[in-house]
Structure formats: structure tokens, C-alpha cells
Design a protein around this motif. Structure first.
Motif, mmCIF file in Angstrom:
data_model
loop_
_atom_site.group_PDB
_atom_site.id
_atom_site.type_symbol
_atom_site.label_atom_id
_atom_site.label_comp_id
_atom_site.label_asym_id
_atom_site.label_seq_id
_atom_site.Cartn_x
_atom_site.Cartn_y
_atom_site.Cartn_z
ATOM 1 N N SER A 135 48.891 -27.810 51.741
ATOM 2 C CA SER A 135 47.744 -26.970 52.057
ATOM 3 C C SER A 135 47.104 -26.539 50.745
ATOM 4 C CB SER A 135 48.191 -25.776 52.910
ATOM 5 O OG SER A 135 47.091 -24.943 53.229
ATOM 6 N N SER A 136 46.877 -25.260 50.564
ATOM 7 C CA SER A 136 46.183 -24.737 49.401
ATOM 8 C C SER A 136 46.265 -23.223 49.481
ATOM 9 C CB SER A 136 44.722 -25.187 49.431
ATOM 10 O OG SER A 136 43.904 -24.392 48.603
ATOM 11 N N TYR A 137 46.045 -22.544 48.347
ATOM 12 C CA TYR A 137 45.885 -21.097 48.474
ATOM 13 C C TYR A 137 44.711 -20.793 49.390
ATOM 14 C CZ TYR A 137 41.823 -20.874 45.315
ATOM 15 O OH TYR A 137 40.576 -21.019 44.751
ATOM 16 N N GLY A 138 43.824 -21.784 49.555
ATOM 17 C CA GLY A 138 42.686 -21.649 50.452
ATOM 18 C C GLY A 138 43.060 -21.653 51.917
ATOM 19 N N GLY A 139 44.352 -21.747 52.221
ATOM 20 C CA GLY A 139 44.808 -21.591 53.589
ATOM 21 C C GLY A 139 45.098 -20.148 53.948
ATOM 22 N N GLN A 140 44.999 -19.254 52.945
ATOM 23 C CA GLN A 140 45.233 -17.829 53.181
ATOM 24 C C GLN A 140 44.141 -16.961 52.549
ATOM 25 O OE1 GLN A 140 47.893 -16.152 54.775
ATOM 26 N NE2 GLN A 140 48.525 -18.126 55.579
ATOM 27 N N ALA A 141 43.517 -17.458 51.493
ATOM 28 C CA ALA A 141 42.459 -16.735 50.790
ATOM 29 C C ALA A 141 41.190 -17.582 50.848
ATOM 30 C CB ALA A 141 42.863 -16.475 49.339
ATOM 31 N N THR A 142 40.042 -16.946 50.695
ATOM 32 C CA THR A 142 38.785 -17.684 50.832
ATOM 33 C C THR A 142 37.846 -17.447 49.655
ATOM 34 O OG1 THR A 142 37.695 -15.898 52.066
ATOM 35 C CG2 THR A 142 38.878 -17.572 53.351
ATOM 36 N N ASN A 143 36.971 -18.429 49.460
ATOM 37 C CA ASN A 143 35.876 -18.332 48.509
ATOM 38 C C ASN A 143 34.575 -18.704 49.213
ATOM 39 O OD1 ASN A 143 37.327 -17.712 46.041
ATOM 40 N ND2 ASN A 143 38.098 -19.813 46.100
ATOM 41 N N GLY A 180 47.709 -23.876 43.724
ATOM 42 C CA GLY A 180 46.440 -23.467 43.152
ATOM 43 C C GLY A 180 45.720 -24.697 42.613
ATOM 44 N N GLY A 181 44.780 -24.479 41.734
ATOM 45 C CA GLY A 181 44.078 -25.606 41.130
ATOM 46 C C GLY A 181 45.025 -26.465 40.321
#
Length: 277
Positions: A135-143, A180-181
Motif C-alpha cells: 500500500s502506501s502511507y497514502g492508505g491512511q493519510a492524504t494529500n 513512504g517515498g
């Protein structure tokens, strides 16, 4: 760690490639999928029958089942199934086309769901195994500017979180990886971006327009991240979530704390809507 067999989608680049290289070098077997012929030819030449390769577009559900069934039939047992295939899509929601939206969700969400579903009968029959979802940190946080990418990642995290509870009685464990990245080709190869609308110039959603700038390298080392993923497969019980990268840890803890800060004070008003006799 004993010599295991792994099934990994998308081994031609990124985390899929790093995982495959490290696993083969350590003596494991890998069944890997690629989008185009020949993209894993160098690995096949170096490792012979310890690498089984099939072409697969994970949006083709009948083909997903055919490839997963074929891998288990050819290799006899698969210990770890890794959902890695996916790509980024950046742009404000209004800027994206219908086709872009349909395709990213079919790949990042539905494709991963169908790979897991295809593997489950085999994992149950052999008495257990591990499913690892990239997944990604983008599975819990958003931009802002990544709403549809987040939609896929939040969706697959919800699916895998619930799936872990469903399949635990069969000895099947699930890990969601939240990197993360990383210095892969994610931002410079497969990343798709929307055609900008001038109305969004200078707004928060425009921040993703520079994602392909090679002058802004990501923080994470994909080889180190792959090593942590491989190590996690031998941990029992499996970690439900594996956070990789200091940036990921920072984004995730900030997002979760903000969410709790908003939700916790609502205990009284939430309870006020309960049914009373």
C-alpha cells in the motif's frame, strides 16, 4: 528463514523487482508477473527454474485466476503472495478523466482484491500462508491532488484489514505495507497525471504537479524496504501493518492523531443518537 516460494505481481520494476532479486539471491523461488514479455528476461537467465514468470494485467480477472492457479500448479506450494502491481495517478478529482479513474481503481483496488481471492482457495488447501499487500502511507493519510490514488489505497487497506480477520482461522495471515517515498521509478515511469485546469493553479491540489521532478529524490531506499518486507514474512504473528520510511511514520502518526482529536470529543453527541426506550 527457510527456502520459501513467493508469488509477486509486477516484478519488472520497483518493489517487485527488488523483492524478486533479493529472494532469488537468497535461494528462494519466485513466481512473478509482468505486463510485457521479456521484462524479466535477465532474471530468468540468471536463476533458471527458480523463477516462474507469466504475463498478467491485474485488471483482467479471468487471467488473474488463470495465472494464480498456474503458479500453484507449477510450483506445488506458494508461501507468500505479494500484491505489488499498481501505479500512481495524480491530479485534482475534477481534472481526471473517467477512463483514468476507472483504470486506477481497477488496478490498485479491484486487481489486488482479485489476486487475493484467487489465491485463497490454494492457501486454505495447503493449511496457511501469508498475503502481503503493498500500500502506501497514502492508505491512511492524504494529500490534495491525489484523491483517486488515495481512494484505491484506502479501499485496499479496508479490504485487507477485514480479510485478515476472515482468514485467520485457516492459518492465513495478512500484512499491509505502508512505505513512504522510495527511489523507484514510481514517480518517473508509471505515474500518470491529469491535464491541469487553470482553475487549480496555485491551489493545494497543484502540489502534485511536480511529482515527476527528478531534482526532488524520494527519501526511501527500495532495497532496504524490500529487505524489511522479506523479514516480516517470517514473523509470527504477522504485523498487520508494516510502516517503512521515516516520512511514512511521520505522515501516518500525524494523520491518526488528527483523526482521533476530531473524533474523541464527539463521544457525548455520538451517544445522544442511540435508541432509548
Amino acid at each position: 528463514m527457510p527456502q520459501d516460494t513467493w508469488f509477486i505481481t509486477g516484478i519488472s520494476s520497483g518493489f517487485g523487482r527488488a523483492l524478486t532479486e533479493q529472494l532469488l539471491a537468497a535461494g528462494h523461488r519466485v513466481a512473478g508477473t509482468v505486463r510485457g514479455p521479456g521484462s524479466a528476461a535477465d532474471l530468468a537467465a540468471g536463476y533458471g527454474d527458480r523463477l516462474w514468470v507469466a504475463e498478467l494485467d491485474v485488471t483482467d480477472t479471468p487471467r488473474v485466476r488463470e495465472v494464480v492457479d498456474g503458479a500453484f500448479a507449477a510450483l506445488g506450494r506458494v508461501d507468500v503472495v505479494v500484491n505489488n502491481a499498481g501505479y500512481g495517478l495524480f491530479g485534482a478529482a475534477e481534472e481526471l478523466t473517467d477512463d483514468q479513474i476507472d483504470r486506477v481503481l481497477a488496478t490498485n483496488l479491484t486487481g489486488s482484491i482479485q489476486v487475493a481471492r484467487a489465491a485463497l482457495p490454494h492457501l486454505r488447501a495447503q493449511g496457511g500462508g501469508r498475503i502481503i499487500q503493498i500500500s502506501s502511507y497514502g492508505g491512511q493519510a492524504t494529500n490534495p491532488g491525489a484523491s483517486l490514488y488515495h481512494a484505491g489505497k484506502w479501499g485496499i487497506e479496508g479490504f485487507m484489514d477485514a480479510l485478515a480477520k476472515e482468514v485467520a482461522p485457516f492459518g492465513i495471515e495478512v500484512t499491509i505495507v505502508e512505505p513512504g517515498g522510495a527511489r523507484t521509478e514510481f514517480r518517473f515511469g508509471s505515474l500518470q497525471t491529469a491535464t491541469p485546469m487553470p482553475e487549480y493553479d496555485g491551489t493545494p491540489a497543484a502540489m502534485t504537479r511536480g511529482a515527476g521532478d527528478r531534482g526532488r529524490p524520494s527519501l526511501g531506499d527500495p532495497a532496504k524496504m524490500a529487505a524489511r518486507i522479506i523479514e516480516s514474512a517470517s514473523r509470527t504473528p504477522a504485523p498487520l501493518r508494516l510502516v517503512l520510511g521515516s516520512d511514512s511514520h511521520r505522515f501516518l502518526t500525524t494523520a491518526l492523531r488528527e483523526r482521533l482529536a476530531e473524533i474523541e470529543p464527539q463521544a457525548g453527541t455520538a451517544a445522544s443518537t442511540d435508541w432509548t426506550a
